[in-house]
Design an enzyme around this catalytic site. Structure first.
Site, PDB file in Angstrom:
ATOM      1  CB  SER A 125      -0.958  -0.037   1.197  1.00  0.00           C
ATOM      2  OG  SER A 125      -1.929   0.967   1.114  1.00  0.00           O
ATOM      3  CG  ASP A 147      -2.860   3.918  -1.354  1.00  0.00           C
ATOM      4  OD1 ASP A 147      -3.591   3.793  -2.350  1.00  0.00           O
ATOM      5  OD2 ASP A 147      -3.016   3.243  -0.324  1.00  0.00           O
TER       6      ASP A 147
END
EC number: 5.4.2.10
Length: 455
Positions: free
Chosen positions: A108, A246
């Site tokens: 992530s 992200d």
């Protein structure tokens, strides 16, 4: 024993904390637990179970993908490999294709050396804690059987699953985005190709930032955790909106035309009001985590919208939404779940909902975000202490009680241990930034002295 799975899958430094051997073992154990003993029969009772596998752009994703695919196929599962893809694309592919489960390789927003493994159950839902625990226990045991001959899994590339995901996203738009200029920061991650493609297909004039797919630079000074370059680009290009994802594109933050940041709370407030206006906000309820700004709660109360609060983590938001039948929930960090269109937080879908609202109302994003006023919020991360004692240390509990009494109804205090990093987070909200900062620093000092060093 430390639990392998954190709040969002398995995560750590690739090749040290998360090795190829572990990835293979986890994949094999997941087939054993999720497909059961009869692995020659998938969910429909015909053929082998199918597992969707995707990854972000990190260099380590290549060897981890190879290990996961090997573990799956050696355990009798067919693999549908979609390559570099957003996390929600894997979830959508699992649900749309009827796959047994899905595997996403990503850490992530974490730095490039890290990587992680997220699992999605049939239907594209994140796994409950008890299923993750069962997989972890299974990893400690030898395989119950080893398929041979035609019973081993086969591997195929399925880019069409990404095309179907893109088409699904575009179908959610209320109006075209014609005339909107958008800067999208892809963080050199999983959305580098797909996000600009989808926005252009929706009609927007797109400036793509950090979108080369250079995994060496993933999240490095870019994306949802580093917004300065996006803010500057929005102003420089005269854009209407800036969008930041992200590394795995399961979240989205925004920037208005003046360069002001729009966080997850503001996005949720804007979307909640829009859904309520159309009569589509089930039970006039939105689900958020304990980290949501007190200003969000005030705005929702004034609008007659109920707020349900969960622990930190979009998986807990999703569980609460499913249990209550709610359609909107999310986190301040930009994980937003639209349960009528997705099974998990989806950064690209969130971007389209933001842009669609701007397009259909004709109002600037900065005007729409006036739906709520953020209270000053200060977050201090304290590293190197034993995070397991946050809820039990008496000295720390006394300090928190005093801080809460000092702030009263005009502020809030929250201490929690991170589920993905070795640290304790101290969050304070107050009427002024100075007041919030003073209380946060005081509590952080108590955390450092009251808690023993991390082991």
């Amino acid at each position: 024993m430390v639990r392998l799975f954190g709040t969002d899958g398995v995560r750590g430094v690739a090749n040290i904390d998360l090795t190829a051997e572990q990835a293979l073992s986890l994949a094999s154990a997941a087939v054993e637990v999720l497909a059961g003993p009869n692995r020659t029969s998938g969910p429909s009772g015909r053929g082998k179970p199918v597992v969707v596998v995707g990854r972000d752009t990190r260099p380590s994703g290549e060897f981890l993908e190879a290990a996961v695919v090997a573990g799956l196929a050696a355990s009798g599962a067919d693999v549908a490999r979609i390559g570099v893809a957003p996390t929600p694309a894997v979830a959508h592919a699992v649900a749309a294709s009827g796959a047994m489960f899905g595997v996403m390789l990503s850490a992530s927003h974490n730095p490039m050396p890290d990587n992680g493994i997220k699992l999605f159950a049939a239907g594209g839902l994140k796994l409950p804690d008890e299923v993750e625990d069962a997989i972890e226990r299974r990893m400690a045991l030898p395989p119950s059987r080893r398929p041979v001959g035609a019973d081993v899994g086969r591997v195929r590339d399925e880019p069409v699953l990404l095309d179907r995901y893109a088409a699904h996203l575009l179908a959610t738009l209320p109006v075209p985005l014609d005339g909107l200029r958008v800067v999208v920061d892809c963080a050199q991650g999983a959305a580098s190709t797909l996000a600009p493609r989808v926005l252009r297909a929706a009609g927007a004039d797109v400036v793509a930032l950090h979108a080369d797919g250079d995994g060496i630079a993933i999240n490095d000074g870019s994306g949802a955790t580093h917004l300065d370059s996006l803010r500057a680009a929005v102003v420089a290009h005269g854009a209407d909106v800036g969008i930041a994802h992200d590394g795995d594109a399961d979240r989205c933050l925004a920037v208005d035309a003046t360069g002001e940041v729009v966080d997850g709370d503001q996005i949720l407030a804007m979307c909640a009001l829009a859904l309520a206006e159309r009569g589509e906000l089930v039970d006039d309820t939105v689900v958020v985590t304990v980290m949501s700004n007190l200003g969000f709660h005030h705005a929702m109360r004034e609008a007659g919208i109920t707020v349900v609060t969960t622990p930190v983590g979009d998986r807990y938001v999703l569980e609460t939404m499913r249990a209550g039948g709610y359609v909107l929930g999310g986190e301040q960090s930009g994980h937003v779940v639209f349960l009528d269109h997705a099974t998990t937080g989806d950064g690209l879908l969130t971007a389209l909902r933001i842009l669609g609202r701007v397009a259909e109302t004709g109002q600037p994003l900065g005007e729409l975000t006036k739906a709520m006023t953020r209270l000053p919020q200060v977050l201090v991360n304290v590293r190197g202490v034993d995070r397991t004692q946050v809820d039990t240390n008496e000295e720390l509990l006394r300090a928190v009680a005093l801080a809460k009494a000092e702030l009263g109804d005009e502020g809030r205090v929250l201490l929690r241990s991170s589920g993905t990093e070795p640290l304790v987070r101290v969050m304070v909200e107050a009427g002024t930034d100075a007041a919030a900062r003073a209380v946060a620093q005081r509590l952080a000092a108590v955390v450092r002295t009251a808690l023993p060093p991390a082991r």
